[in-house]
Design an enzyme around this catalytic site. Structure first.
Site, PDB file in Angstrom:
ATOM      1  CB  ALA A  33      26.412 -79.353 -44.321  1.00 26.51           C
ATOM      2  CG  ASN A  34      23.985 -74.313 -45.277  1.00 23.98           C
ATOM      3  OD1 ASN A  34      24.832 -73.464 -45.002  1.00 23.98           O
ATOM      4  ND2 ASN A  34      22.989 -74.620 -44.455  1.00 23.98           N
ATOM      5  NE  ARG A  35      28.603 -74.774 -52.411  1.00 22.61           N
ATOM      6  CZ  ARG A  35      29.409 -75.810 -52.633  1.00 22.61           C
ATOM      7  NH1 ARG A  35      30.504 -75.961 -51.917  1.00 22.61           N
ATOM      8  NH2 ARG A  35      29.114 -76.700 -53.565  1.00 22.61           N
TER       9      ARG A  35
END
Ligand code: CTP
Ligand code: CA
Length: 224
Positions: A33-35
């Protein structure tokens, strides 16, 4: 209109907004995932809705709730997001605020990966995801009249974003500096530069809601 009624310059206009991160599976229980929180895309969808647009909101697994009063399409991967966007066309405009994963795991496992006792870690292989913004920008038929992308950079922001606009063929890019310490990733404020064919236009640091309203007003101007 009644006295004091909000003007709805985007009434009857269809606009697709992408938002949030994507999740790229490693196996059935794990993902990359990413932020991205989805805050900026969500605010943009709400601001466009407030100006009367029919918004299709294609969102990855965001940490903020989607806005009311829009058509919500929930997706997980970049490949799903691409399909949802193409299904959502035609539209007068597209705003591509999602933090789309650049790669997916090409050797994702169908069953949960298990330690085999050897102490060896598995090797993930990656394959590039479709570039949704570039694909829509380059459509020969049915391209939205206005295509807006984002460029989150950590250095040489305007130069990188200008090159990105040229490369992808979108009309506008909203560029920002997401370096650690700016507080933008996951924060409530944003500081963007709007890059169009006319060049860069620096906006002040504003709440993400204010950035969204300003962008929605500009989109309304451009489409009417
Ligand atoms: N984007 C997209 N599909 C992708 C990657 C990015 O639609 N597979 C869109 C994003 O939503 C954003 C814009 O393209 O509007 C720029 O994303 P960014 O990650 O900054 O660009 P990349 O081309 O992926 O370049 P970089 O190598 O800097 O990540
Ligand atoms: Ca990227």
């Amino acid at each position: 209109a009644a006295l004091g009624a909000t003007p709805r310059p985007l009434a009857g206009k269809r606009i697709i907004v992408t938002s949030g991160p994507t999740h790229e599976p490693i196996d059935p229980v794990r993902y990359i995932a990413n932020r991205s929180s989805g805050a900026q895309g969500t605010a943009i969808a709400a601001a466009l809705r407030d100006l009367g647009a029919d918004v299709t909101f294609v969102t990855g697994p965001a940490s903020v709730p989607p806005p009311d009063g829009v058509d919500i399409v929930r997706v997980e991967t970049a490949r799903d997001m691409r399909d949802a966007v193409l299904n959502g066309l035609p539209a007068e405009a597209g705003v591509f605020a999602a933090a789309v994963a650049d790669w997916h795991v090409a050797n994702a496992a169908e069953r949960k990966m298990k330690k085999d006792g050897s102490g060896k870690a598995p090797a993930l292989e990656f394959a590039e995801n479709p570039d949704i913004l570039a694909e829509v920008s380059g459509m020969a038929a049915g391209r939205p009249a206005l295509v807006v992308g984002f460029a989150a950079e950590t250095n040489d922001v305007v130069a990188h974003a200008t090159a990105k606009r040229d490369r992808k063929g979108c009309d506008w890019i909203l560029a920002n500096d997401v370096s650690e310490g700016t507080g933008i990733m996951g924060g409530t404020e944003n500081e963007v530069t709007l890059i169009s064919a006319e060049g860069p236009e620096v906006w002040p640091r504003l709440g993400k809601d204010e950035v969204a309203k300003r962008l929605a007003a500009r989109i309304a101007e451009a489409l009417t």
